[in-house]
Design a protein around this motif. Structure first.
Motif, mmCIF file in Angstrom:
data_model
loop_
_atom_site.group_PDB
_atom_site.id
_atom_site.type_symbol
_atom_site.label_atom_id
_atom_site.label_comp_id
_atom_site.label_asym_id
_atom_site.label_seq_id
_atom_site.Cartn_x
_atom_site.Cartn_y
_atom_site.Cartn_z
ATOM 1 N N MET A 192 -58.116 62.512 -21.941
ATOM 2 C CA MET A 192 -59.624 62.375 -21.419
ATOM 3 C C MET A 192 -59.657 62.205 -19.983
ATOM 4 O O MET A 192 -59.757 60.760 -19.624
ATOM 5 C CB MET A 192 -60.875 61.867 -22.208
ATOM 6 C CG MET A 192 -62.245 61.981 -21.807
ATOM 7 S SD MET A 192 -62.980 63.674 -22.220
ATOM 8 C CE MET A 192 -62.933 63.741 -23.772
ATOM 9 N N ALA A 193 -59.764 63.098 -19.016
ATOM 10 C CA ALA A 193 -59.692 62.721 -17.688
ATOM 11 C C ALA A 193 -61.231 62.394 -16.990
ATOM 12 O O ALA A 193 -62.133 63.120 -17.705
ATOM 13 C CB ALA A 193 -58.852 63.810 -17.051
ATOM 14 N N THR A 194 -61.221 61.663 -15.919
ATOM 15 C CA THR A 194 -62.669 61.601 -15.139
ATOM 16 C C THR A 194 -62.446 62.421 -13.708
ATOM 17 O O THR A 194 -61.599 61.788 -12.947
ATOM 18 C CB THR A 194 -62.987 60.098 -15.116
ATOM 19 O OG1 THR A 194 -62.966 59.785 -16.671
ATOM 20 C CG2 THR A 194 -64.212 60.214 -14.381
ATOM 21 N N ILE A 195 -63.217 63.360 -13.640
ATOM 22 C CA ILE A 195 -63.161 64.006 -12.136
ATOM 23 C C ILE A 195 -64.637 63.402 -11.440
ATOM 24 O O ILE A 195 -65.667 63.347 -11.999
ATOM 25 C CB ILE A 195 -63.621 65.563 -12.348
ATOM 26 C CG1 ILE A 195 -62.426 65.776 -13.444
ATOM 27 C CG2 ILE A 195 -63.632 66.017 -11.039
ATOM 28 C CD1 ILE A 195 -62.429 67.303 -13.769
ATOM 29 N N GLU A 196 -64.149 62.741 -10.299
ATOM 30 C CA GLU A 196 -65.156 62.266 -9.372
ATOM 31 C C GLU A 196 -65.377 63.450 -8.357
ATOM 32 O O GLU A 196 -64.818 63.985 -7.589
ATOM 33 C CB GLU A 196 -64.651 60.880 -8.701
ATOM 34 C CG GLU A 196 -65.671 60.153 -7.879
ATOM 35 C CD GLU A 196 -65.066 59.086 -7.061
ATOM 36 O OE1 GLU A 196 -65.787 58.524 -6.183
ATOM 37 O OE2 GLU A 196 -64.233 58.482 -7.801
ATOM 38 N N ALA A 197 -66.790 63.590 -8.069
ATOM 39 C CA ALA A 197 -67.214 64.250 -7.025
ATOM 40 C C ALA A 197 -68.452 63.905 -6.125
ATOM 41 O O ALA A 197 -69.300 63.059 -6.745
ATOM 42 C CB ALA A 197 -67.635 65.759 -7.541
ATOM 43 N N ASP A 198 -68.423 63.876 -4.840
ATOM 44 C CA ASP A 198 -69.635 63.496 -3.848
ATOM 45 C C ASP A 198 -70.873 64.385 -4.195
ATOM 46 O O ASP A 198 -70.620 65.800 -3.954
ATOM 47 C CB ASP A 198 -69.094 63.495 -2.404
ATOM 48 C CG ASP A 198 -68.123 62.360 -2.277
ATOM 49 O OD1 ASP A 198 -68.136 61.375 -2.962
ATOM 50 O OD2 ASP A 198 -67.227 62.644 -1.409
ATOM 51 N N ILE A 199 -71.943 63.829 -4.831
ATOM 52 C CA ILE A 199 -72.958 64.864 -4.628
ATOM 53 C C ILE A 199 -74.376 64.445 -3.940
ATOM 54 O O ILE A 199 -75.424 64.728 -4.310
ATOM 55 C CB ILE A 199 -73.257 64.918 -6.294
ATOM 56 C CG1 ILE A 199 -73.732 63.548 -6.817
ATOM 57 C CG2 ILE A 199 -72.081 65.542 -7.011
ATOM 58 C CD1 ILE A 199 -74.166 63.827 -8.393
ATOM 59 N N GLY A 200 -74.072 63.574 -2.988
ATOM 60 C CA GLY A 200 -75.365 63.024 -2.271
ATOM 61 C C GLY A 200 -76.191 64.324 -1.613
ATOM 62 O O GLY A 200 -75.522 65.039 -1.060
ATOM 63 N N GLY A 201 -77.471 64.110 -1.884
ATOM 64 C CA GLY A 201 -78.240 65.245 -1.356
ATOM 65 C C GLY A 201 -78.393 66.572 -2.195
ATOM 66 O O GLY A 201 -79.058 67.377 -1.610
ATOM 67 N N ILE A 202 -77.611 66.591 -3.271
ATOM 68 C CA ILE A 202 -77.693 67.853 -3.753
ATOM 69 C C ILE A 202 -78.757 67.710 -5.033
ATOM 70 O O ILE A 202 -78.654 67.001 -5.700
ATOM 71 C CB ILE A 202 -76.359 68.066 -4.599
ATOM 72 C CG1 ILE A 202 -75.175 68.169 -3.047
ATOM 73 C CG2 ILE A 202 -75.997 69.495 -5.252
ATOM 74 C CD1 ILE A 202 -73.885 68.550 -3.391
ATOM 75 N N SER A 203 -79.435 68.905 -5.166
ATOM 76 C CA SER A 203 -80.265 69.232 -6.233
ATOM 77 C C SER A 203 -79.672 69.439 -7.535
ATOM 78 O O SER A 203 -79.859 69.185 -8.841
ATOM 79 C CB SER A 203 -81.444 69.824 -5.960
ATOM 80 O OG SER A 203 -82.383 69.392 -4.902
#
Length: 226
Positions: A192-203
């Protein structure tokens, strides 16, 4: 039919075994309720004895025609983790995550959402509710896509993904513009891997998963926003 609620009643230490001092500054309203000596509880057809944190028997409470069950005792009977966060006055059931579970926010899972234990269990852990797909043949693509709606409230997405049998390609986009936010490969051997993504300001977020001859499991409760 009477409704049954899993909750605590004012002044009772049934909820999480908290001491009386916890209630001193709480926003409480006094009520008149009754201990219900007649009500029995069964779990999967087997009668269960509700107990508090010290192992003492506890009783359901009846108030205005509704029956309230002590949450710690019910969690124990169901073998579900339970805790209490005094700082936020929050009862915590099941998995603890650092942020806000995506299961608690709006999303569109399409046909991939399942609570079937044969699909929600990965490496002997039952995640209860997951997004799941698996190819039926070695040449078929175990693909899937779904939408998440963080509604501009968070800065990060932590998406948990496990690849089944074959490696999986995961692409995360801003919905509408299809701006690529993250693209990565999850190896079947990774677990089980964890993917991190920047989502600031995204609806809204659009996620695609591809795994030729394989598939994926994405737990909703342990994937989260921060």
């Amino acid at each position: 039919m009477k409704k049954i609620w899993i909750a605590s009643i004012v002044g009772a230490s049934l909820l999480v075994g908290a001491s009386a001092g916890v209630y001193a500054g709480a926003n409480l309203e006094e009520i008149k309720a009754y201990l219900n000596h007649d009500l029995k509880v069964k779990v999967n057809g087997v009668q269960a004895q509700l107990k508090d944190e010290q192992g003492n028997a506890v009783l359901p409470i009846t108030y205005e025609g509704n029956t309230y069950l002590p949450v710690r005792a019910v969690a124990g009977a169901l073998k579900v983790a339970v805790d209490y966060d005094a700082a936020t006055a929050t009862v915590l059931l099941g998995e603890k995550v650092e942020g806000v579970s995506i299961a608690g926010e709006e999303y569109d899972a399409g046909n991939y959402l399942t609570s079937d234990p044969s699909r929600t269990t990965y490496k002997d852990k039952d995640y209860k509710e997951v997004l799941y797909n698996k190819a039926k043949t070695d040449t078929e693509d175990g693909a899937g896509s779904f939408m998440l709606v963080p509604d501009k409230k968070y800065q990060k997405l932590y998406l948990q993904v496990a690849a089944l049998d074959q490696d999986a390609e995961v692409s995360i986009y801003e919905s509408g513009s299809l701006k690529l936010l993250k693209e990565t490969k999850v190896l079947a051997q990774d677990g089980m891997a964890t993917i991190e993504a920047d989502i600031g300001g995204i609806s809204e977020i659009y996620v695609e998963v591809h795994s030729k001859g394989g598939g994926f499991v994405i737990p909703l409760s342990t994937s989260y926003y921060k």
